[in-house]
Design an enzyme around this catalytic site. Structure first.
Site, mmCIF file in Angstrom:
data_model
loop_
_atom_site.group_PDB
_atom_site.id
_atom_site.type_symbol
_atom_site.label_atom_id
_atom_site.label_comp_id
_atom_site.label_asym_id
_atom_site.label_seq_id
_atom_site.Cartn_x
_atom_site.Cartn_y
_atom_site.Cartn_z
ATOM 1 N N ALA A 186 26.205 59.261 58.985
ATOM 2 C CA ALA A 186 25.713 58.377 60.044
ATOM 3 C C ALA A 186 24.933 57.196 59.456
ATOM 4 O O ALA A 186 25.043 56.059 59.950
ATOM 5 C CB ALA A 186 24.838 59.160 61.024
ATOM 6 N N GLU A 187 24.158 57.451 58.400
ATOM 7 C CA GLU A 187 23.421 56.371 57.734
ATOM 8 C C GLU A 187 24.378 55.300 57.233
ATOM 9 O O GLU A 187 24.121 54.097 57.362
ATOM 10 C CB GLU A 187 22.615 56.917 56.543
ATOM 11 C CG GLU A 187 21.445 57.785 56.910
ATOM 12 C CD GLU A 187 20.737 58.350 55.682
ATOM 13 O OE1 GLU A 187 20.837 57.760 54.595
ATOM 14 O OE2 GLU A 187 20.064 59.387 55.826
ATOM 15 N N HIS A 216 15.894 55.862 56.966
ATOM 16 C CA HIS A 216 15.165 57.136 56.885
ATOM 17 C C HIS A 216 15.972 58.219 57.599
ATOM 18 O O HIS A 216 16.483 57.985 58.698
ATOM 19 C CB HIS A 216 13.779 56.989 57.530
ATOM 20 C CG HIS A 216 12.957 58.228 57.421
ATOM 21 N ND1 HIS A 216 12.374 58.634 56.237
ATOM 22 C CD2 HIS A 216 12.646 59.178 58.344
ATOM 23 C CE1 HIS A 216 11.721 59.772 56.442
ATOM 24 N NE2 HIS A 216 11.877 60.111 57.706
ATOM 25 N N SER A 256 17.215 56.530 61.076
ATOM 26 C CA SER A 256 16.597 55.325 61.640
ATOM 27 C C SER A 256 16.499 54.258 60.566
ATOM 28 O O SER A 256 16.194 54.551 59.408
ATOM 29 C CB SER A 256 15.172 55.623 62.130
ATOM 30 O OG SER A 256 15.141 56.714 63.021
ATOM 31 N N LEU A 258 5.916 51.417 47.749
ATOM 32 C CA LEU A 258 5.551 50.048 47.389
ATOM 33 C C LEU A 258 4.064 49.812 47.649
ATOM 34 O O LEU A 258 3.500 50.331 48.616
ATOM 35 C CB LEU A 258 6.397 49.063 48.190
ATOM 36 C CG LEU A 258 7.906 49.160 47.915
ATOM 37 C CD1 LEU A 258 8.698 48.445 48.994
ATOM 38 C CD2 LEU A 258 8.227 48.609 46.538
ATOM 39 N N GLY A 288 22.959 55.918 44.978
ATOM 40 C CA GLY A 288 23.226 54.673 45.691
ATOM 41 C C GLY A 288 24.312 54.745 46.740
ATOM 42 O O GLY A 288 25.031 53.775 46.956
ATOM 43 N N ASP A 296 6.997 55.069 56.576
ATOM 44 C CA ASP A 296 7.968 55.322 57.650
ATOM 45 C C ASP A 296 7.402 55.062 59.045
ATOM 46 O O ASP A 296 7.759 55.743 60.006
ATOM 47 C CB ASP A 296 8.505 56.766 57.572
ATOM 48 C CG ASP A 296 9.209 57.049 56.262
ATOM 49 O OD1 ASP A 296 9.840 56.124 55.719
ATOM 50 O OD2 ASP A 296 9.135 58.201 55.779
ATOM 51 N N ASN A 324 14.265 49.740 55.662
ATOM 52 C CA ASN A 324 14.513 51.031 55.016
ATOM 53 C C ASN A 324 15.339 51.900 55.945
ATOM 54 O O ASN A 324 15.255 51.773 57.166
ATOM 55 C CB ASN A 324 13.173 51.720 54.715
ATOM 56 C CG ASN A 324 13.346 53.022 53.941
ATOM 57 O OD1 ASN A 324 14.172 53.117 53.044
ATOM 58 N ND2 ASN A 324 12.559 54.028 54.292
#
Length: 186
Positions: A171-172, A107, A134, A91, A15, A143, A105
């Site tokens: 970066a995320e 990615h 992204s 999903l 997480g 995606d 999301n």
């Protein structure tokens, strides 16, 4: 219509993106952390942070049944937006349809490049000069939804998949909270 500022975060592991979303929340409130792995370390962190959690082991559970139970929990918490953060379960089309336009999301590539898994290995194997991450809307196609924001990360000559992964992850952690905050106020 539910308040888009009421966010649920779906995780399967440690997480780290969930932590970034919680710690940097601006303009949204995390009202639930849910997982398909009841022992996911991220759930412990969420509980310690005082966040409500929901978990159901996805193994051996029919995909649609799992998704219906998850959707019910999201409705119970009056969730308006779902943020996938390392949620390693695809999903169902039913779930995506129920929550269409309200699931985002993160990615680890510059989409549409390298959809799916092994993004860092693929970027290095291709000799790319840059990689990145992204944030995108979730659709039935993996995606492939609209990209809401991205961040580039230069690939260094001595990069390994692991070293690139660490820099992309950093970066995320900056990109995702910013884009989520903007998204809930559209």
């Amino acid at each position: 219509m539910r308040d888009p500022g009421r966010v649920a975060i779906l995780i399967s592991g440690r997480g780290s993106n969930m932590k970034a979303l919680v710690e940097q929340a601006q303009g949204y409130e995390v009202v639930l952390v849910a997982s398909n792995k009841p022992l996911a370390p991220g759930l412990e962190w969420a509980r310690a942070a005082g966040l409500p959690t929901w978990a159901l082991d996805g193994k051996g559970v029919d995909k649609q049944e799992f998704d219906r139970l998850l959707s019910a929990a999201l409705h119970d918490h009056q969730v308006g937006t779902i943020a996938l953060a390392g949620f390693m379960r695809i999903l169902s089309p039913w779930f995506v349809d129920q929550w269409r336009g309200r699931i985002v999301n993160i990615h680890p590539s510059l989409l549409p490049k390298y959809q799916g898994l092994d993004t860092h290995v693929r970027a290095l194997s291709a000799g790319d000069a840059v990689s990145g991450c992204s944030v995108h809307l979730v659709t039935e196609e993996l995606d492939a939804g609209e990209v809401l924001g991205s961040a580039e990360v230069p690939i260094e000559p001595d990069d390994t998949p692991e070293s690139l992964e660490q820099r992309v992850l950093a970066a995320e952690h900056q990109l995702y909270p910013k884009v989520l905050g903007e998204f809930v106020h559209k």
